[in-house]
Structure formats: C-alpha cells, structure tokens
Design a protein around this motif. Structure first.
Motif, PDB file in Angstrom:
ATOM      1  N   LEU A   1      38.996  45.385  49.383  1.00  0.00           N
ATOM      2  CA  LEU A   1      39.794  44.960  48.239  1.00  0.00           C
ATOM      3  C   LEU A   1      39.598  43.487  47.914  1.00  0.00           C
ATOM      4  O   LEU A   1      39.877  43.062  46.793  1.00  0.00           O
ATOM      5  N   VAL A   2      39.141  42.712  48.909  1.00  0.00           N
ATOM      6  CA  VAL A   2      38.850  41.301  48.680  1.00  0.00           C
ATOM      7  C   VAL A   2      37.456  40.976  49.207  1.00  0.00           C
ATOM      8  O   VAL A   2      36.927  41.672  50.072  1.00  0.00           O
ATOM      9  N   SER A   3      36.895  39.921  48.653  1.00  0.00           N
ATOM     10  CA  SER A   3      35.609  39.425  49.145  1.00  0.00           C
ATOM     11  C   SER A   3      35.776  37.951  49.496  1.00  0.00           C
ATOM     12  O   SER A   3      36.766  37.318  49.113  1.00  0.00           O
ATOM     13  N   THR A   4      34.815  37.430  50.245  1.00  0.00           N
ATOM     14  CA  THR A   4      34.920  36.046  50.712  1.00  0.00           C
ATOM     15  C   THR A   4      33.704  35.232  50.304  1.00  0.00           C
ATOM     16  O   THR A   4      32.634  35.767  50.034  1.00  0.00           O
ATOM     17  N   ARG A   5      33.940  33.932  50.285  1.00  0.00           N
ATOM     18  CA  ARG A   5      32.890  32.963  50.054  1.00  0.00           C
ATOM     19  C   ARG A   5      33.196  31.776  50.949  1.00  0.00           C
ATOM     20  O   ARG A   5      34.333  31.326  51.024  1.00  0.00           O
ATOM     21  N   ARG A   6      32.187  31.317  51.673  1.00  0.00           N
ATOM     22  CA  ARG A   6      32.392  30.184  52.578  1.00  0.00           C
ATOM     23  C   ARG A   6      31.797  28.924  51.955  1.00  0.00           C
ATOM     24  O   ARG A   6      30.698  28.935  51.426  1.00  0.00           O
ATOM     25  N   ASP A   7      32.574  27.845  52.053  1.00  0.00           N
ATOM     26  CA  ASP A   7      32.103  26.535  51.613  1.00  0.00           C
ATOM     27  C   ASP A   7      32.404  25.574  52.759  1.00  0.00           C
ATOM     28  O   ASP A   7      33.553  25.124  52.907  1.00  0.00           O
ATOM     29  N   GLY A   8      31.415  25.289  53.585  1.00  0.00           N
ATOM     30  CA  GLY A   8      31.634  24.498  54.794  1.00  0.00           C
ATOM     31  C   GLY A   8      32.514  25.275  55.747  1.00  0.00           C
ATOM     32  O   GLY A   8      32.223  26.409  56.093  1.00  0.00           O
ATOM     33  N   LYS A   9      33.645  24.686  56.131  1.00  0.00           N
ATOM     34  CA  LYS A   9      34.577  25.365  57.035  1.00  0.00           C
ATOM     35  C   LYS A   9      35.639  26.159  56.293  1.00  0.00           C
ATOM     36  O   LYS A   9      36.417  26.880  56.897  1.00  0.00           O
ATOM     37  N   THR A  10      35.665  26.023  54.972  1.00  0.00           N
ATOM     38  CA  THR A  10      36.700  26.689  54.181  1.00  0.00           C
ATOM     39  C   THR A  10      36.218  28.052  53.711  1.00  0.00           C
ATOM     40  O   THR A  10      35.112  28.183  53.192  1.00  0.00           O
ATOM     41  N   VAL A  11      37.076  29.071  53.903  1.00  0.00           N
ATOM     42  CA  VAL A  11      36.782  30.418  53.422  1.00  0.00           C
ATOM     43  C   VAL A  11      37.654  30.678  52.200  1.00  0.00           C
ATOM     44  O   VAL A  11      38.871  30.482  52.241  1.00  0.00           O
ATOM     45  N   TYR A  12      37.028  31.087  51.129  1.00  0.00           N
ATOM     46  CA  TYR A  12      37.721  31.411  49.891  1.00  0.00           C
ATOM     47  C   TYR A  12      37.741  32.917  49.704  1.00  0.00           C
ATOM     48  O   TYR A  12      36.744  33.592  49.958  1.00  0.00           O
ATOM     49  N   TYR A  13      38.872  33.417  49.249  1.00  0.00           N
ATOM     50  CA  TYR A  13      39.038  34.844  48.997  1.00  0.00           C
ATOM     51  C   TYR A  13      39.192  35.093  47.505  1.00  0.00           C
ATOM     52  O   TYR A  13      39.769  34.288  46.784  1.00  0.00           O
ATOM     53  N   SER A  14      38.686  36.236  47.077  1.00  0.00           N
ATOM     54  CA  SER A  14      38.854  36.674  45.692  1.00  0.00           C
ATOM     55  C   SER A  14      38.933  38.196  45.695  1.00  0.00           C
ATOM     56  O   SER A  14      38.608  38.852  46.695  1.00  0.00           O
ATOM     57  N   LEU A  15      39.368  38.757  44.572  1.00  0.00           N
ATOM     58  CA  LEU A  15      39.414  40.217  44.472  1.00  0.00           C
ATOM     59  C   LEU A  15      37.988  40.758  44.492  1.00  0.00           C
ATOM     60  O   LEU A  15      37.066  40.146  43.937  1.00  0.00           O
ATOM     61  N   ALA A  16      37.826  41.904  45.118  1.00  0.00           N
ATOM     62  CA  ALA A  16      36.490  42.463  45.318  1.00  0.00           C
ATOM     63  C   ALA A  16      35.851  42.970  44.036  1.00  0.00           C
ATOM     64  O   ALA A  16      34.647  42.853  43.856  1.00  0.00           O
ATOM     65  N   ASP A  17      36.650  43.531  43.144  1.00  0.00           N
ATOM     66  CA  ASP A  17      36.065  44.063  41.919  1.00  0.00           C
ATOM     67  C   ASP A  17      37.122  44.225  40.830  1.00  0.00           C
ATOM     68  O   ASP A  17      38.308  43.988  41.048  1.00  0.00           O
ATOM     69  N   GLU A  18      36.649  44.632  39.675  1.00  0.00           N
ATOM     70  CA  GLU A  18      37.520  44.742  38.507  1.00  0.00           C
ATOM     71  C   GLU A  18      38.550  45.868  38.661  1.00  0.00           C
ATOM     72  O   GLU A  18      39.654  45.782  38.112  1.00  0.00           O
ATOM     73  N   ASP A  19      38.237  46.928  39.404  1.00  0.00           N
ATOM     74  CA  ASP A  19      39.199  48.016  39.611  1.00  0.00           C
ATOM     75  C   ASP A  19      40.447  47.511  40.334  1.00  0.00           C
ATOM     76  O   ASP A  19      41.568  47.896  39.995  1.00  0.00           O
ATOM     77  N   VAL A  20      40.256  46.658  41.331  1.00  0.00           N
ATOM     78  CA  VAL A  20      41.402  46.083  42.053  1.00  0.00           C
ATOM     79  C   VAL A  20      42.223  45.234  41.090  1.00  0.00           C
ATOM     80  O   VAL A  20      43.448  45.331  41.048  1.00  0.00           O
ATOM     81  N   ARG A  21      41.548  44.424  40.290  1.00  0.00           N
ATOM     82  CA  ARG A  21      42.248  43.572  39.319  1.00  0.00           C
ATOM     83  C   ARG A  21      43.043  44.420  38.329  1.00  0.00           C
ATOM     84  O   ARG A  21      44.187  44.107  37.996  1.00  0.00           O
ATOM     85  N   ARG A  22      42.472  45.521  37.859  1.00  0.00           N
ATOM     86  CA  ARG A  22      43.157  46.384  36.896  1.00  0.00           C
ATOM     87  C   ARG A  22      44.418  46.987  37.512  1.00  0.00           C
ATOM     88  O   ARG A  22      45.475  47.025  36.872  1.00  0.00           O
ATOM     89  N   LEU A  23      44.327  47.464  38.760  1.00  0.00           N
ATOM     90  CA  LEU A  23      45.501  48.068  39.386  1.00  0.00           C
ATOM     91  C   LEU A  23      46.590  47.030  39.637  1.00  0.00           C
ATOM     92  O   LEU A  23      47.766  47.291  39.374  1.00  0.00           O
ATOM     93  N   ILE A  24      46.209  45.862  40.107  1.00  0.00           N
ATOM     94  CA  ILE A  24      47.199  44.804  40.344  1.00  0.00           C
ATOM     95  C   ILE A  24      47.854  44.427  39.019  1.00  0.00           C
ATOM     96  O   ILE A  24      49.065  44.192  38.952  1.00  0.00           O
ATOM     97  N   SER A  25      47.089  44.403  37.962  1.00  0.00           N
ATOM     98  CA  SER A  25      47.634  44.100  36.638  1.00  0.00           C
ATOM     99  C   SER A  25      48.669  45.138  36.214  1.00  0.00           C
ATOM    100  O   SER A  25      49.734  44.795  35.687  1.00  0.00           O
ATOM    101  N   VAL A  26      48.378  46.413  36.454  1.00  0.00           N
ATOM    102  CA  VAL A  26      49.323  47.482  36.099  1.00  0.00           C
ATOM    103  C   VAL A  26      50.595  47.363  36.942  1.00  0.00           C
ATOM    104  O   VAL A  26      51.710  47.465  36.415  1.00  0.00           O
ATOM    105  N   ILE A  27      50.440  47.130  38.240  1.00  0.00           N
ATOM    106  CA  ILE A  27      51.607  46.968  39.114  1.00  0.00           C
ATOM    107  C   ILE A  27      52.440  45.778  38.643  1.00  0.00           C
ATOM    108  O   ILE A  27      53.662  45.859  38.559  1.00  0.00           O
TER     109      ILE A  27
END
Length: 121
Positions: free
Chosen positions: A85-111
């Motif tokens: 449901l989420v994906s990650t991106r690393r920048d140095g020691k910091t890990v950033y999280y984001s939604l994995a895809d548009e389907d997750v975003r659509r469902l969260i939007s409906v909720i």
C-alpha cells in the motif's frame, strides 16, 4: 439500483453448484479486497495513509504529526509496505513514504469523503 455482480455470474450461480471461472475470479478478488480492508482497518494505519495521500513524508515527519513513537510508526508502515500500500524512497539516512499507487489514493479519497467530508445536517 444496478447489481454488483454480473448477470452472467448470477445465472451461473442459479444453474448449479460448480465453480465457474467468473465466480473463481470473484472469490480471488474478494480475498484481495478483504486483505486490503484489513490493512486499512487499523486507526493508525488509516491515519498514515491519509497523510501520505497528501504527499510523500518521512518517518520523523509522520511521528511528529501523529505524536506517536518511532517504533509504532515504523511497525505500521512496515505492515502497509508488506501489503503493497506504500512505497519508499531513501535520501541519505532519511526514508520517505508515499502511497504505492493510484488505487490506494482513490480508496483513501472515498473513505475521507464519507467520514471526513462536509455532511449535510
């Protein structure tokens, strides 16, 4: 009101007990939907997904916004990551999280619209 399942599937269910390819597909999709709903059914995970629907965020930022300890946030993010449901991106020691895809975003939007949107009284 239109039905949720197709007319063809309804006919196949009425015609006999054997599992049709369409019913088999529906059952697999129901399992996937159930797993998804279990993942978002936890209050903290749902809050994390709502925050990530706005934009990518670091673990530290999520901790501060939710006033939760790092192990708690990391545990919930790990579960969301395991469920894709989420994906990650690393920048140095910091890990950033984001939604994995548009389907997750659509469902969260409906909720969000159902439970947090403006309601008419």
């Amino acid at each position: 009101m239109t039905g949720i399942v197709s007319k063809r599937l309804e006919d196949e269910l009425r015609d006999g007990p054997e599992v049709s390819p369409e019913l088999d597909r529906l059952m697999r999709n129901a399992r996937e939907a159930s797993d998804f709903l279990k993942a978002v059914s936890h209050e903290n995970r749902l809050l994390l997904l709502c925050l990530l629907a706005e934009r990518e965020r670091s673990v530290t930022e999520l901790e501060n916004i939710l006033s939760l300890r790092q192990p708690t946030v990391s545990q919930q993010l790990a579960r969301l990551r395991l469920d894709d449901l989420v994906s990650t991106r690393r920048d140095g020691k910091t890990v950033y999280y984001s939604l994995a895809d548009e389907d997750v975003r659509r469902l969260i939007s409906v909720i969000y619209d159902i439970f947090c949107g403006a309601k008419e009284d």
